[in-house]
Design a protein around this motif. Structure first.
Motif, PDB file in Angstrom:
ATOM      1  N   ALA A 143      44.066  10.272   5.805  1.00 46.91           N
ATOM      2  CA  ALA A 143      42.926  10.488   4.914  1.00 46.91           C
ATOM      3  C   ALA A 143      42.569   9.198   4.179  1.00 46.91           C
ATOM      4  CB  ALA A 143      43.247  11.597   3.912  1.00 46.91           C
ATOM      5  N   ALA A 144      43.571   8.504   3.668  1.00 46.91           N
ATOM      6  CA  ALA A 144      43.316   7.286   2.900  1.00 46.91           C
ATOM      7  C   ALA A 144      42.764   6.172   3.791  1.00 46.91           C
ATOM      8  CB  ALA A 144      44.595   6.836   2.197  1.00 46.91           C
ATOM      9  N   VAL A 145      43.245   6.089   5.029  1.00 43.05           N
ATOM     10  CA  VAL A 145      42.697   5.091   5.962  1.00 43.05           C
ATOM     11  C   VAL A 145      41.213   5.354   6.195  1.00 43.05           C
ATOM     12  CG1 VAL A 145      42.701   4.382   8.408  1.00 43.05           C
ATOM     13  CG2 VAL A 145      44.842   4.461   7.121  1.00 43.05           C
ATOM     14  N   ARG A 146      40.869   6.606   6.466  1.00 46.11           N
ATOM     15  CA  ARG A 146      39.484   6.931   6.761  1.00 46.11           C
ATOM     16  C   ARG A 146      38.583   6.711   5.532  1.00 46.11           C
ATOM     17  NH1 ARG A 146      37.719   9.590  11.123  1.00 46.11           N
ATOM     18  NH2 ARG A 146      38.987   7.984  12.078  1.00 46.11           N
ATOM     19  N   LEU A 147      39.078   7.052   4.353  1.00 38.20           N
ATOM     20  CA  LEU A 147      38.283   6.875   3.127  1.00 38.20           C
ATOM     21  C   LEU A 147      38.062   5.396   2.818  1.00 38.20           C
ATOM     22  CD1 LEU A 147      39.996   9.615   0.952  1.00 38.20           C
ATOM     23  CD2 LEU A 147      37.591   9.633   1.639  1.00 38.20           C
ATOM     24  N   THR A 148      39.124   4.596   2.877  1.00 36.27           N
ATOM     25  CA  THR A 148      38.971   3.169   2.566  1.00 36.27           C
ATOM     26  C   THR A 148      38.139   2.474   3.624  1.00 36.27           C
ATOM     27  OG1 THR A 148      41.133   2.706   3.606  1.00 36.27           O
ATOM     28  CG2 THR A 148      41.097   2.995   1.215  1.00 36.27           C
ATOM     29  N   GLU A 149      38.242   2.933   4.870  1.00 34.14           N
ATOM     30  CA  GLU A 149      37.416   2.377   5.937  1.00 34.14           C
ATOM     31  C   GLU A 149      35.934   2.596   5.626  1.00 34.14           C
ATOM     32  OE1 GLU A 149      37.451   2.630  10.820  1.00 34.14           O
ATOM     33  OE2 GLU A 149      37.770   4.463   9.663  1.00 34.14           O
ATOM     34  N   ALA A 150      35.641   3.727   4.960  1.00 40.39           N
ATOM     35  CA  ALA A 150      34.253   4.048   4.589  1.00 40.39           C
ATOM     36  C   ALA A 150      33.835   3.394   3.270  1.00 40.39           C
ATOM     37  CB  ALA A 150      34.083   5.562   4.498  1.00 40.39           C
ATOM     38  N   GLY A 151      34.735   2.612   2.681  1.00 40.87           N
ATOM     39  CA  GLY A 151      34.387   1.899   1.450  1.00 40.87           C
ATOM     40  C   GLY A 151      34.515   2.727   0.193  1.00 40.87           C
ATOM     41  N   ILE A 152      35.228   3.843   0.255  1.00 41.93           N
ATOM     42  CA  ILE A 152      35.376   4.705  -0.925  1.00 41.93           C
ATOM     43  C   ILE A 152      36.649   4.333  -1.680  1.00 41.93           C
ATOM     44  CG2 ILE A 152      35.830   7.095  -1.646  1.00 41.93           C
ATOM     45  CD1 ILE A 152      33.934   8.000   0.565  1.00 41.93           C
ATOM     46  N   GLN A 153      36.530   4.200  -2.987  1.00 39.45           N
ATOM     47  CA  GLN A 153      37.695   3.878  -3.812  1.00 39.45           C
ATOM     48  C   GLN A 153      38.745   4.980  -3.649  1.00 39.45           C
ATOM     49  OE1 GLN A 153      36.871   3.532  -8.005  1.00 39.45           O
ATOM     50  NE2 GLN A 153      38.990   3.017  -8.532  1.00 39.45           N
ATOM     51  N   THR A 154      39.970   4.581  -3.327  1.00 38.78           N
ATOM     52  CA  THR A 154      41.014   5.551  -2.983  1.00 38.78           C
ATOM     53  C   THR A 154      42.328   5.160  -3.637  1.00 38.78           C
ATOM     54  OG1 THR A 154      39.957   5.912  -0.818  1.00 38.78           O
ATOM     55  CG2 THR A 154      42.235   6.674  -1.070  1.00 38.78           C
ATOM     56  N   SER A 155      42.994   6.137  -4.236  1.00 40.23           N
ATOM     57  CA  SER A 155      44.342   5.948  -4.775  1.00 40.23           C
ATOM     58  C   SER A 155      45.264   6.965  -4.116  1.00 40.23           C
ATOM     59  CB  SER A 155      44.354   6.150  -6.296  1.00 40.23           C
ATOM     60  OG  SER A 155      43.518   5.213  -6.936  1.00 40.23           O
ATOM     61  N   LEU A 156      46.350   6.478  -3.540  1.00 39.07           N
ATOM     62  CA  LEU A 156      47.316   7.366  -2.890  1.00 39.07           C
ATOM     63  C   LEU A 156      48.567   7.426  -3.754  1.00 39.07           C
ATOM     64  CD1 LEU A 156      48.188   7.560   0.865  1.00 39.07           C
ATOM     65  CD2 LEU A 156      50.002   7.530  -0.821  1.00 39.07           C
ATOM     66  N   PHE A 157      48.991   8.653  -4.075  1.00 37.02           N
ATOM     67  CA  PHE A 157      50.171   8.866  -4.921  1.00 37.02           C
ATOM     68  C   PHE A 157      51.273   9.520  -4.093  1.00 37.02           C
ATOM     69  CE2 PHE A 157      46.450   8.946  -7.665  1.00 37.02           C
ATOM     70  CZ  PHE A 157      46.819   8.084  -8.693  1.00 37.02           C
ATOM     71  N   GLU A 158      52.412   8.843  -3.991  1.00 35.51           N
ATOM     72  CA  GLU A 158      53.559   9.368  -3.249  1.00 35.51           C
ATOM     73  C   GLU A 158      54.727   9.546  -4.219  1.00 35.51           C
ATOM     74  OE1 GLU A 158      56.483  10.691  -1.196  1.00 35.51           O
ATOM     75  OE2 GLU A 158      54.506  10.572  -0.243  1.00 35.51           O
ATOM     76  N   SER A 159      55.315  10.733  -4.223  1.00 29.15           N
ATOM     77  CA  SER A 159      56.354  11.026  -5.218  1.00 29.15           C
ATOM     78  C   SER A 159      57.678  10.324  -4.911  1.00 29.15           C
ATOM     79  CB  SER A 159      56.583  12.543  -5.312  1.00 29.15           C
ATOM     80  OG  SER A 159      57.018  13.050  -4.066  1.00 29.15           O
ATOM     81  N   SER A 160      57.931   9.972  -3.664  1.00 27.72           N
ATOM     82  CA  SER A 160      59.197   9.315  -3.318  1.00 27.72           C
ATOM     83  C   SER A 160      59.016   7.796  -3.307  1.00 27.72           C
ATOM     84  CB  SER A 160      59.694   9.803  -1.959  1.00 27.72           C
ATOM     85  OG  SER A 160      58.963   9.188  -0.915  1.00 27.72           O
TER      86      SER A 160
END
Length: 440
Positions: free
Chosen positions: A21-38
């Motif tokens: 999801a984050a790859v596709r969003l950033t590829e489209a130029g949309i500001q993206t923050s990915l949060f991983e708990s580990s």
């Protein structure tokens, strides 16, 4: 979403679905923050280090039909030909059964003729397999209603089931055939065998899954302006008029959209304070789970198997991989056991010893040797149990700004629903991103 916030999507969870999801969003130029708990990306598809050796938390097989997975790798700059060993379909159970696709023929003849020529089956059993595949093709691999796979296989000869259909079901669905979804199994068969010949190829990773998927995806996301936060659990969500508010450890953060790409058993806590999500929570809570055990046996470096991957039958072990041939880790074998079974009652040392003894009965090269070390990795909730007529949560929630993504998420069509695979997770992540991109 209102006009107050510029698009800023929070992706919760850094497994395959969240990364896609984050790859596709950033590829489209949309500001993206990915949060991983580990502390590590990759979820259930990641590399680990043991005895100065890089292992995987589960040994995976990919298929040529995994178009979205291959697309993600290409997008992230992975040299797919170097990173994956592509082999025409060959299922080999030493001394028992051998099925090889006929690469000179177009699909689906390459499989049908392969079944006719399969070693270790009687003519009656081979014809039964061909008739079964042909009838499925006529029905477009579609059932009027979902049933347990065992019920669909009721007229198939027992040996054919144990040599072919059951191993394929365990590998693809990680669910026993007595309860496994026949339609989900047919979806995998259709995509693998009914279209292009290359769809049935086995794609065996030549690097650990962090190196193959998570690391290239993270590099792509960050190089396209995305932010990745590790050790950053999101504790709850609040709906706002203009988007969503995330509760992190010490703060709340506003975003325009959220993609929840966690395991389904973590969804409940995130949705708890959102009215109207009770049905999604119930569906997530009703999912059952199946384990996958990967047992590593390190032998002396000269030990090698006849080929990179073999099936096993009538044993605790189901598949064995020679990581020397795949990863250059000479003498290291990985044995996979999908779904629940007797192996869960053994201690890890007893399980490793039992599997060594099983391999000795199949591979003479192991008769006069013992493992130098072993490592058992038990993913107790490796996948959801892909059972017949199962209700799965959909991608959308009643909140337009909140989407679900993950291998457990349904598409809305039983003919498109996939079992819990890397491909299913990546498809879901791509679709969640697409839904948000299209909403602008």
């Amino acid at each position: 979403m209102g006009s107050q916030l510029a698009p800023h999507v929070a992706v919760i969870g850094g497994g395959c679905a969240g990364l896609a999801a984050a790859v596709r969003l950033t590829e489209a130029g949309i500001q993206t923050s990915l949060f991983e708990s580990s502390h590590q990306l990759g979820g259930r598809a990641r590399g680990i280090t043991w005895q100065d050796t890089t292992l995987d938390n589960g040994q995976h097989i990919l298929l040529g039909a995994y178009a979205q997975t291959l697309q993600l790798l290409h997008t992230c700059g992975v040299d797919v030909e170097a990173a994956l060993l592509r082999l025409p379909l060959k299922l080999e159970i030493p001394g028992e059964f051998s099925l090889t696709s006929q690469s000179s023929l177009p699909a689906p003849l390459h499989i049908l003729v392969g079944l006719l020529q399969a070693q270790g089956l009687s003519l009656r059993e081979r014809l039964a397999a061909v008739r079964f595949m042909a009838s499925l093709r006529l029905k477009r691999f579609s059932l009027p209603q979902d049933i347990a796979l065992q019920q669909l296989l009721a007229n198939q000869p027992p040996r054919l089931i144990s040599m072919l259909w059951e191993p394929l079901c365990l590998a693809a669905l990680n669910t026993p055939i007595a309860t496994a979804s026949a339609q989900a199994f047919l979806n995998v068969l259709r995509d693998s065998f009914a279209h292009k010949k290359s769809d049935s190829d086995l794609l065996l990773p030549r690097a650990d899954l962090s190196t193959l998927i998570a690391d290239p995806a993270a590099k792509f996301i960050e190089s396209h302006g995305g932010k990745i936060y590790l050790n950053a659990p999101v504790e709850s969500l609040r709906s706002l008029a203009h988007g969503v508010e995330l509760q992190l450890k010490d703060e709340w953060q506003d975003v325009s959209h959220v993609i929840i790409a966690t395991s389904p058993f973590r969804v409940t806590g995130l949705l708890a304070s959102l009215p109207g999500t009770e049905n999604i929570v119930t569906q997530c809570q009703s999912l059952q789970y199946q384990p996958i055990y990967t047992i590593y046996l390190q032998y002396s470096p000269e030990i090698a198997l006849p080929q990179a991957m073999h099936g096993l039958t009538g044993k605790l072990g189901q598949w064995v991989f020679d990581r020397g041939q795949l990863y250059g880790q000479a003498g290291l074998l990985a044995i996979v056991i999908s779904a629940e079974g007797k192996h869960q009652t053994l201690t890890q040392s007893d399980l490793a010893l039992k599997l060594h003894q099983e391999l000795q009965t199949v591979f003479p090269a192991l008769l006069k040797t013992t493992p130098l070390w072993h490592k058992v990795i038990a993913e107790k909730r490796a996948t959801f149990a892909c059972t017949a007529a199962q209700e799965r949560p959909g991608q959308a929630t009643m909140y337009p700004a909140i989407q679900l993504a993950g291998d457990y998420v349904g598409t809305g069509s039983p003919l498109l629903d996939y079992p819990a695979t890397i491909e299913g997770a990546i498809r879901s992540g791509f679709q969640a991103a697409k839904n948000i991109i299209n909403s602008h």
